[in-house]
Design an enzyme around this catalytic site. Structure first.
Site, PDB file in Angstrom:
ATOM      1  CG  ASP A 250      -2.187   0.883   0.931  1.00 36.07           C
ATOM      2  OD1 ASP A 250      -2.151   1.679  -0.028  1.00 36.07           O
ATOM      3  OD2 ASP A 250      -3.171   0.792   1.687  1.00 36.07           O
TER       4      ASP A 250
HETATM    5  C1  BGC Z   1      -5.116   3.296   0.481  1.00 36.14           C
HETATM    6  C2  BGC Z   1      -5.445   2.307  -0.611  1.00 36.14           C
HETATM    7  C3  BGC Z   1      -5.359   2.984  -1.950  1.00 36.14           C
HETATM    8  C4  BGC Z   1      -3.975   3.556  -2.102  1.00 36.14           C
HETATM    9  C5  BGC Z   1      -3.707   4.158  -3.443  1.00 36.14           C
HETATM   10  C6  BGC Z   1      -3.852   4.073   0.221  1.00 36.14           C
HETATM   11  O1  BGC Z   1      -3.685   5.133   1.102  1.00 36.14           O
HETATM   12  O2  BGC Z   1      -5.008   2.601   1.706  1.00 36.14           O
HETATM   13  O3  BGC Z   1      -6.716   1.780  -0.405  1.00 36.14           O
HETATM   14  O4  BGC Z   1      -5.670   2.082  -2.960  1.00 36.14           O
HETATM   15  O5  BGC Z   1      -3.783   4.536  -1.097  1.00 36.14           O
HETATM   16  O6  BGC Z   1      -4.341   5.350  -3.622  1.00 36.14           O
END
Ligand code: BGC
Length: 750
Positions: A266
């Site tokens: 993530d």
């Molecule tokens: C979130 C994810 C998201 C990613 C990309 C993160 O902060 O937890 O769910 O897909 O950012 O934007």
């Protein structure tokens, strides 16, 4: 390209080129580069030109023209001409925004979610995207956590149905290279939905059994449906952050679940191994993440700066890098990017598809099915249920959502408020051609928020709210005056969209004081109140509901929300949503969900103290999972089982007849719950194991039948395996998770 071609390509790459395939950078860097401001922001983030020229994937930008341009320029520079992979959060729609996933769960119609995902994929693909970071398959039972809005709710079975259908919607079933298809990414593996105290990014404490039995099924279901990628969670599990969790990623995800696709960290999560206290340096963080099997490093330079050194020093085998890179190349290949690097990016198609009439209709239909009628008393004027609103009533629609386009929810990255149908617009669309004594009037009544601290939104939006805050007294006076002059008040209240979503945890799940005052003051002059509630999570409603004759839960209903809500308020559509998440009496009850255990001291209404109970609050939810009213009524006949026992290969058919006993057509969600009465570990009092949404004309009766087979009865048993245990089971069938009628059968040991 065939596998040999991919291997040849892999072996033609330098170690540095391979490592940079694993680097994911923000699309904004490419835009900065174009605008010649490479140096400023890029330096801050520490991305070099070389990294940008060979990074494997890009996050967060879209638009056919832009992405084609970036792809073209990139491929010209790239030593092997390998195309970029464009990824973004298309969570519940690209430009045509559907209701938030928690609302979609309330539709109890996974097929609609599939259509929603298909629609999102068609728009996103035309805008040049190849992958979406959806579905979020995290089970959620704590409404303090702002991200409950991104989940389809508290139940493992319901979530599993939705996660699989969403994957099929995005990806299709005929290959990722097909037109209008994009790769799905199941997230956040694993257990992200259970942060302690509901505080985002917090530690997760789950027993292995609960993790496997409750949290794993929806991820597994999406993976079985063919999800091309998985995203690791931010949180720790048993002390180890997911991005460094070898057991979770290698033994469970790859081993037990058989996942063969790309695993992505993530945002920044590999670097976060340092504050987690697992690593001291970026190099150590890279090593841990690599060992756990993260193929893509989202938005850090841990891999790009340190993997080469780690390989040179023999701390990481180059084969490990090769494995990851091969998976990334395979994904690009499956998407057909080597032959068609722009895939479906097409400016003309993008214009036609985005927010097309057909897409808007799908969003409206979905929104209609997600609205949950929580209460509907009689109007004291007409003595008929206050909803649907009788056209002869003089209506005032008030509250901060009376005419507010910000109803897309917190993860509508590409959605725009200006494309949104507000409640006012929806009601006007519906009543435009009606002859009525008096048309509804509209007023804001109060600002949506009293305090703008910690809520993030564009400056222009903030400014609007600040202006309203200055006019607070006048807005309230106007609303009270209109309420006095009206028969019925539709009060459109709720959370601001930035109060839920990522990094938006709350400890008091209420309306703002300004909105509460508006309700209280209107109630003093007119008690015919219909509350239309916009929110991203269950709120605490007991006191609020007492002051309302009817309550319609509309969540964050998306682009077509206003039309959908108007249709339901005026009876063109009969509401059919059922809660996908329990609403607590108060915050102290959290986590609350229908799937409870008996405990050794079950409370069954006795006046005895030493039982598992609260002194000041019931054990059960205020509004239970599966609950929702309709403008019609349904009656259930007795449950009938075609046999009383079955062996492991057997089938039992549970049947029930359901009748529409009211005066209008309506949809009922018939729910089947099963209780395993005795096990080698304590088993819950009931679990959802089947549901059917049926549409019935007044007076119509339907036979509903559920098949019960042994796999449906499996759980993560005492020997850490999915297993069923012979013995007695109870089958409940009814309209929600509190239904009481049951029959019993035996699972035999052969
Ligand atoms: C979130 C994810 C998201 C990613 C990309 C993160 O902060 O937890 O769910 O897909 O950012 O934007």
């Amino acid at each position: 390209m065939d596998k040999n071609g991919l291997l040849k390509l892999l072996h033609s790459m330098t170690l540095e080129e391979k490592i940079n395939q694993m680097l994911q950078v923000s699309g904004f860097y490419f835009e900065y580069e174009e605008e010649g401001i490479l140096t400023g922001p890029m330096n801050q983030a520490g991305i070099t030109k070389r990294e940008l020229d060979t990074a494997g994937s890009v996050i967060g930008i879209a638009g056919a023209e832009k992405l084609k341009k970036i792809q073209r320029a990139y491929m010209e520079k790239h030593p092997q001409g390998i195309p970029l992979l464009f990824m973004a959060d298309v969570i519940y729609g690209f430009k045509t925004i559907f209701p938030i996933p928690l609302a979609q769960g309330c539709s109890f119609a996974p097929g609609l979610a599939r259509e929603g995902a298909e629609t999102a994929a068609a728009e996103a693909a035309a805008a040049g995207l190849h992958l979406t970071f959806s579905p979020m398959a995290d089970l959620v039972r704590d409404p303090r956590w702002g991200r409950v809005m991104e989940s389809t709710g508290e139940d493992a079975y319901l979530n599993s149905c939705f996660s699989a259908e969403m994957v099929k919607g995005y990806q299709g079933e005929e290959g990722l290279d097909k037109k209008g298809k994009i790769a799905a990414c199941v997230k956040h593996f694993a257990g992200y939905g259970a942060p302690l105290g509901g505080r985002d990014y917090n530690t997760v404490e789950l027993s292995k059994r609960t993790l496997m039995d409750q949290y794993m099924p929806a991820y597994a279901s999406a993976i079985n449906a063919g999800a091309a990628t998985v995203m690791a969670a931010f949180n720790t599990l048993d002390g180890v952050p997911a991005s460094a969790n070898k057991w979770l990623m290698r033994d469970i995800l790859r081993g037990e679940l058989g996942f063969e696709g790309v695993l992505i960290s993530d945002w920044n999560s590999i670097l976060e191994l340092i504050p987690h206290g697992l690593a001291e340096t970026k190099g150590e963080a890279a090593k841990l993440a690599m060992e756990a099997g993260m193929d893509i490093d989202m938005m850090t330079t841990c891999y790009s700066r340190h993997l080469q050194k780690l390989v040179d020093r023999g701390e990481i085998l180059e084969e490990l890098v090769d494995e990851g890179v091969l998976r990334i190349l395979e994904l690009k290949n499956k998407l057909g990017l080597f032959e068609h690097p722009f895939k479906d990016a097409d400016e003309a198609a993008e214009k036609v598809l985005v927010l097309s009439k057909a897409h808007r209709e799908k969003a409206r239909k979905m929104a209609e099915e997600t609205l949950v009628l929580l209460k509907n008393e009689n109007d004291t004027g007409t003595h008929a249920p206050i909803l649907p609103i009788s056209p002869s009533r003089k209506v005032a629609v008030m509250g901060p959502y009376a005419d507010n386009p910000h109803t897309l929810g917190a993860w509508a990255l590409f959605g725009e408020a200006r494309d949104t149908v507000t409640l006012k617009a929806g009601i006007q669309n519906l009543l435009r051609n009606e002859t009525m004594d008096s048309f509804p009037v509209f007023a804001a009544g109060c600002p949506i928020l009293d305090d703008l601290d910690k809520v993030e939104m564009p400056e222009a939006e903030k400014e609007e709210i600040l202006q309203q805050q200055k006019q607070r007294a006048a807005l309230l006076a106007e609303a009270v005056d209109l309420a006095r002059k009206s028969d019925v008040v539709v009060l459109a209240l709720g959370e601001h969209y930035a109060q839920s979503g990522e990094a938006a945890s709350r400890t008091v799940l209420n309306l703002s004081q300004g909105q509460q005052t508006l309700l209280d003051r209107i109630y003093e002059v007119n008690q015919e109140i219909i509350l239309v509630l916009y929110n991203g999570r269950p709120l605490i409603l007991p006191e609020i509901m007492k002051k309302c004759r009817a309550v319609l839960e509309v969540w964050m209903p998306g682009t077509e929300g206003g039309n959908a809500i108007a249709n339901v308020l005026y009876g063109k559509v009969n509401p059919s949503g059922r809660l996908s998440m329990s609403f607590p009496y108060r915050e102290g009850q959290i986590p609350v969900c229908y799937r409870q255990y008996s405990t050794g001291r079950p409370y069954q209404g006795e006046a005895y103290k030493y039982l598992s109970q609260y002194l000041d609050c019931p054990n059960e939810a205020f509004l239970p999972f599966g609950f929702g009213l309709s403008y019609t009524t349904f009656s259930y006949g007795p449950i009938r089982l075609n046999r009383r026992s079955m062996g492991k290969d057997g089938v039992i058919r549970a049947q029930i007849s359901v009748k529409n006993t009211g005066t209008c057509e309506g949809k009922e969600v018939v729910q089947m719950y099963i209780q395993d009465k005795k096990g080698t570990v304590a088993r819950p009092l009931r679990e959802l194991k089947g549901f059917q949404k049926i549409d019935m004309k007044p007076g119509e009766e339907q036979e509903i039948s559920f098949e019960i087979t042994e796999p449906l009865l499996r759980f993560y048993g005492a020997r850490e395996k999915w297993t069923s245990e012979p013995g007695m089971f109870r089958v409940y069938i009814g309209p929600d998770s509190t239904c009481t009628d049951f029959e019993e059968f035996e699972l035999l040991s052969n």
